[in-house]
Design a protein around this motif. Structure first.
Motif, mmCIF file in Angstrom:
data_model
loop_
_atom_site.group_PDB
_atom_site.id
_atom_site.type_symbol
_atom_site.label_atom_id
_atom_site.label_comp_id
_atom_site.label_asym_id
_atom_site.label_seq_id
_atom_site.Cartn_x
_atom_site.Cartn_y
_atom_site.Cartn_z
ATOM 1 N N MET A 1 2.969 -19.220 3.050
ATOM 2 C CA MET A 1 3.325 -18.729 1.723
ATOM 3 C C MET A 1 3.915 -17.333 1.832
ATOM 4 S SD MET A 1 -0.025 -19.665 -0.532
ATOM 5 C CE MET A 1 0.834 -19.916 -2.074
ATOM 6 N N ASN A 2 4.849 -17.055 0.933
ATOM 7 C CA ASN A 2 5.335 -15.691 0.758
ATOM 8 C C ASN A 2 4.553 -15.081 -0.394
ATOM 9 O OD1 ASN A 2 7.250 -16.086 2.738
ATOM 10 N ND2 ASN A 2 8.798 -16.773 1.259
ATOM 11 N N ILE A 3 3.924 -13.969 -0.122
ATOM 12 C CA ILE A 3 3.003 -13.389 -1.101
ATOM 13 C C ILE A 3 3.460 -11.984 -1.473
ATOM 14 C CG2 ILE A 3 0.588 -12.691 -1.473
ATOM 15 C CD1 ILE A 3 -0.165 -15.036 0.410
ATOM 16 N N LEU A 4 3.361 -11.696 -2.757
ATOM 17 C CA LEU A 4 3.715 -10.369 -3.281
ATOM 18 C C LEU A 4 2.475 -9.764 -3.933
ATOM 19 C CD1 LEU A 4 5.806 -8.183 -4.213
ATOM 20 C CD2 LEU A 4 6.158 -9.596 -6.272
ATOM 21 N N ILE A 5 2.131 -8.554 -3.535
ATOM 22 C CA ILE A 5 1.044 -7.820 -4.189
ATOM 23 C C ILE A 5 1.658 -6.628 -4.900
ATOM 24 C CG2 ILE A 5 -1.075 -6.482 -3.852
ATOM 25 C CD1 ILE A 5 -1.635 -8.146 -1.344
ATOM 26 N N LEU A 6 1.289 -6.432 -6.166
ATOM 27 C CA LEU A 6 1.785 -5.278 -6.918
ATOM 28 C C LEU A 6 0.720 -4.191 -6.954
ATOM 29 C CD1 LEU A 6 3.473 -6.978 -10.025
ATOM 30 C CD2 LEU A 6 4.497 -6.378 -7.815
ATOM 31 N N GLY A 7 1.111 -2.975 -6.588
ATOM 32 C CA GLY A 7 0.196 -1.842 -6.654
ATOM 33 C C GLY A 7 0.358 -0.938 -5.451
ATOM 34 N N GLU B 1 -5.181 -2.169 -3.439
ATOM 35 C CA GLU B 1 -4.115 -3.061 -2.972
ATOM 36 C C GLU B 1 -4.046 -3.096 -1.444
ATOM 37 O OE1 GLU B 1 -3.698 -0.901 -5.558
ATOM 38 O OE2 GLU B 1 -3.772 -2.455 -7.104
ATOM 39 N N HIS B 2 -4.357 -1.969 -0.796
ATOM 40 C CA HIS B 2 -4.411 -1.989 0.674
ATOM 41 C C HIS B 2 -5.488 -2.963 1.133
ATOM 42 C CE1 HIS B 2 -4.531 0.540 4.668
ATOM 43 N NE2 HIS B 2 -4.127 -0.693 4.854
ATOM 44 N N ALA B 3 -6.641 -2.922 0.463
ATOM 45 C CA ALA B 3 -7.750 -3.801 0.855
ATOM 46 C C ALA B 3 -7.414 -5.271 0.590
ATOM 47 C CB ALA B 3 -9.022 -3.392 0.104
ATOM 48 N N ILE B 4 -6.773 -5.547 -0.545
ATOM 49 C CA ILE B 4 -6.393 -6.939 -0.837
ATOM 50 C C ILE B 4 -5.381 -7.419 0.215
ATOM 51 C CG2 ILE B 4 -5.293 -8.499 -2.500
ATOM 52 C CD1 ILE B 4 -6.337 -6.632 -4.750
ATOM 53 N N ALA B 5 -4.411 -6.565 0.533
ATOM 54 C CA ALA B 5 -3.398 -6.934 1.532
ATOM 55 C C ALA B 5 -4.057 -7.209 2.887
ATOM 56 C CB ALA B 5 -2.366 -5.803 1.666
ATOM 57 N N TRP B 6 -4.980 -6.353 3.252
ATOM 58 C CA TRP B 6 -5.700 -6.488 4.535
ATOM 59 C C TRP B 6 -6.435 -7.828 4.592
ATOM 60 C CZ3 TRP B 6 -11.105 -6.653 5.157
ATOM 61 C CH2 TRP B 6 -11.579 -6.446 6.453
ATOM 62 N N ALA B 7 -7.079 -8.214 3.495
ATOM 63 C CA ALA B 7 -7.821 -9.477 3.464
ATOM 64 C C ALA B 7 -6.866 -10.677 3.462
ATOM 65 C CB ALA B 7 -8.739 -9.513 2.240
ATOM 66 N N VAL B 8 -5.833 -10.605 2.636
ATOM 67 C CA VAL B 8 -4.878 -11.718 2.521
ATOM 68 C C VAL B 8 -4.212 -12.002 3.867
ATOM 69 C CG1 VAL B 8 -2.594 -12.252 1.546
ATOM 70 C CG2 VAL B 8 -4.469 -11.540 0.032
ATOM 71 N N LEU B 9 -3.921 -10.935 4.605
ATOM 72 C CA LEU B 9 -3.249 -11.106 5.905
ATOM 73 C C LEU B 9 -4.116 -11.847 6.924
ATOM 74 C CD1 LEU B 9 -1.468 -7.672 6.309
ATOM 75 C CD2 LEU B 9 -0.366 -9.922 6.422
ATOM 76 N N ASP C 1 2.302 -16.233 5.256
ATOM 77 C CA ASP C 1 3.387 -16.093 6.244
ATOM 78 C C ASP C 1 4.021 -14.721 6.147
ATOM 79 O OD1 ASP C 1 3.332 -18.752 7.281
ATOM 80 O OD2 ASP C 1 4.133 -19.409 5.339
ATOM 81 N N ARG C 2 4.290 -14.308 4.896
ATOM 82 C CA ARG C 2 5.004 -13.062 4.694
ATOM 83 C C ARG C 2 4.347 -12.334 3.535
ATOM 84 N NH1 ARG C 2 10.920 -12.299 2.200
ATOM 85 N NH2 ARG C 2 11.112 -10.082 2.649
ATOM 86 N N LEU C 3 4.120 -11.044 3.718
ATOM 87 C CA LEU C 3 3.470 -10.268 2.663
ATOM 88 C C LEU C 3 4.319 -9.060 2.311
ATOM 89 C CD1 LEU C 3 1.001 -9.715 0.833
ATOM 90 C CD2 LEU C 3 0.010 -8.410 2.718
ATOM 91 N N ILE C 4 4.623 -8.957 1.017
ATOM 92 C CA ILE C 4 5.336 -7.784 0.507
ATOM 93 C C ILE C 4 4.418 -7.099 -0.498
ATOM 94 C CG2 ILE C 4 7.409 -6.923 -0.657
ATOM 95 C CD1 ILE C 4 8.807 -9.523 0.025
ATOM 96 N N LEU D 1 -15.655 -5.228 -1.546
ATOM 97 C CA LEU D 1 -15.628 -6.687 -1.714
ATOM 98 C C LEU D 1 -14.699 -7.329 -0.685
ATOM 99 C CD1 LEU D 1 -15.429 -7.051 -5.609
ATOM 100 C CD2 LEU D 1 -17.425 -7.382 -4.163
ATOM 101 N N MET D 2 -13.520 -6.759 -0.506
ATOM 102 C CA MET D 2 -12.553 -7.354 0.429
ATOM 103 C C MET D 2 -13.108 -7.340 1.849
ATOM 104 S SD MET D 2 -10.110 -8.472 -1.357
ATOM 105 C CE MET D 2 -10.853 -8.574 -2.987
ATOM 106 N N MET D 3 -13.759 -6.241 2.204
ATOM 107 C CA MET D 3 -14.300 -6.153 3.551
ATOM 108 C C MET D 3 -15.378 -7.206 3.768
ATOM 109 S SD MET D 3 -15.137 -2.973 5.855
ATOM 110 C CE MET D 3 -13.473 -3.058 6.447
#
Ligand code: AMP
Ligand code: GLY
Length: 418
Positions: A1-7, A12-20, A26-29, A293-295
């Motif tokens: 999946m191509n994923i976009l996080i806004l913020g 948002e760093h923590a959400i990105a870290w978990a999603v990855l 596949d791709r995170l922006i 929570l993400m951790m």
């Protein structure tokens, strides 16, 4: 999946870290992101309050799933714009985001279903507000309606402070002049996070924030100086009471009105002798609660957010380890007042980055290969442990290895539980 996080915050760093960590990604922006996020994902310069621009960007980049971090784009209808463009989104509609954007709206929804919350009066006229205030016992809580980034609330111990808060609100400092005056709730605060897919409510976890800037809960309110998860005050009994008396009835009421809530509901509770009352709803993860929570959740977060967006929470499950996480916010000296930007932060490269220890960035930027402070809350130093004491020791060991003489932090994060 191509994923976009806004913020662009620690959340948002923590959400990105978990999603990855989830192989589905596949791709995170991340837009706009920050210097720490740029170390793990692509960052895109985008006005995240402009729904049309965000939707066009998401279409151009073939985004399959968008996660909206902060409240402002949600209140501005960015999730709606993305959905209208056919993109799957985690985050509520502007209508449902009123649960955070309007305190009086939330009060009215609570009243409709009998959910316990402080007694209140709502006024758009300063004379009527003053008259009501005169009849109320102290302490009393004065809240500007609308989004105020945690700064629109005064807990007044004296009539003079209460009057001053009223004058401030009707001065136009907080935009639209509307005030909620509510009874003071005593007890212990906790943050309770639930995923809601419009219908099903799935408890995601608990945390406790530290809103005051100084040790011992002294000084002015901030966006949050540190957090830990889980919050022991949220026993299974308190959690069940909060769900049955507050969360489920209000979510059913939102659906009944044709404005179902989909996203993460941040339930701010005051717990007095085992009885929870609603202090506030937020329509997004808390920052810095989210880092904890993400951790603790790791890569399963993406599956849970997808299940939420797709209306599949009835069959979703949260897999918790019996562990603890603690996040210490490092802020620029002067915060929440005026602070300097551009001061250099050293020592970050030598710090561990693994499933138990991460320094999440909030207000940082990169300048000539160096990390510099670019906001009030700058780093979220986060660690996990088998006990809260172990997480606390790990987090402060990392804090002490950060070389930033222009920053400060509280030294007592987690004191209630420790
Ligand atoms: P809010 O933005 O509504 O969460 O308010 C910010 C903070 O003010 C809360 O986290 C509480 O610490 C405090 N607060 C808000 N409402 C009340 C209340 N009715 N009684 C006691 N404290 C409150
Ligand atoms: N940490 C509190 C908030 O995110 O509103």
């Amino acid at each position: 999946m191509n994923i976009l996080i806004l913020g662009s915050g620690g959340r948002e760093h923590a959400i990105a870290w978990a999603v990855l960590q989830n192989p589905k990604c596949d791709r995170l922006i991340v837009a706009p992101g920050n210097a720490g996020i740029a170390q793990i994902a692509e960052c895109a310069d985008l006005d995240i309050l402009d729904g049309a621009a965000v939707a066009a960007f998401a279409c151009d980049e073939s985004i399959d799933f968008a996660i909206v971090g902060p409240e402002a784009p949600l209140a501005a209808g960015v999730a709606d714009a993305l959905r209208d463009a056919g993109i799957m989104v985690f985050g509520p509609s502007a209508e449902a985001a009123r649960l955070e954007a309007s305190k009086s709206f939330t009060k009215e929804v609570c009243a409709a279903v009998g959910a316990p919350t402080a007694a209140y009066g709502r006024f758009d006229d300063v004379a009527a507000a003053r008259a009501y205030l005169r009849e109320q016992p102290l302490p009393i809580v004065i809240k500007a309606d609308g989004l105020a980034a945690g700064k629109g609330v005064t807990v007044a111990e004296t009539r003079a402070d209460a009057e001053a808060a009223l004058e401030d609100i009707f001065d136009g400092t907080h935009g639209r002049a509307e005030v909620v005056i509510e009874a003071f709730l005593s007890g212990e605060e906790a943050s309770f996070f639930c995923l809601v897919d419009g219908e099903t409510v799935l408890p995601l976890g608990t945390a406790q924030d530290h809103k005051r800037v100084g040790d011992g809960d002294q000084g002015p309110n901030t966006g949050g100086m540190g957090a830990y998860s889980p919050a022991p005050v949220m026993t299974p009994q308190v959690e069940e009471r909060a769900l049955s008396q507050i969360v489920r009835p209000t979510m059913a009421e939102m659906a009944r009105r044709g404005t179902p809530f989909q996203g993460v509901l941040f339930v701010g509770l005051m717990i007095d002798d085992g009885a929870p009352s609603l202090v506030e709803y937020n329509v997004r993860f808390g920052d810095p609660e989210c880092q904890c929570l993400m951790m603790r959740l790791g890569g399963q977060v993406l599956d849970l957010l997808l299940a939420c967006a797709e209306g599949r929470l009835d069959t979703a499950q949260v897999h918790w380890a019996a562990d603890h996480a603690l996040c210490v916010v490092m802020a620029a000296k002067g915060y929440p007042g005026a602070y300097a930007k551009g001061t250099e932060i050293g020592g970050l490269d030598g710090l561990p980055r693994d499933s138990r220890r991460m320094v999440f960035h909030a207000g940082t930027a990169e300048a000539d290969g160096r990390i510099v402070a670019a906001g009030g809350r700058v780093l979220g130093v986060t660690a996990r442990g088998d006990t809260l004491a172990a997480a606390h020791a790990e987090a402060y060991a990392m804090v002490d290895a950060v070389d930033w003489s222009d920053g400060f932090c509280r030294r007592d994060i987690g004191w209630r539980a420790l």
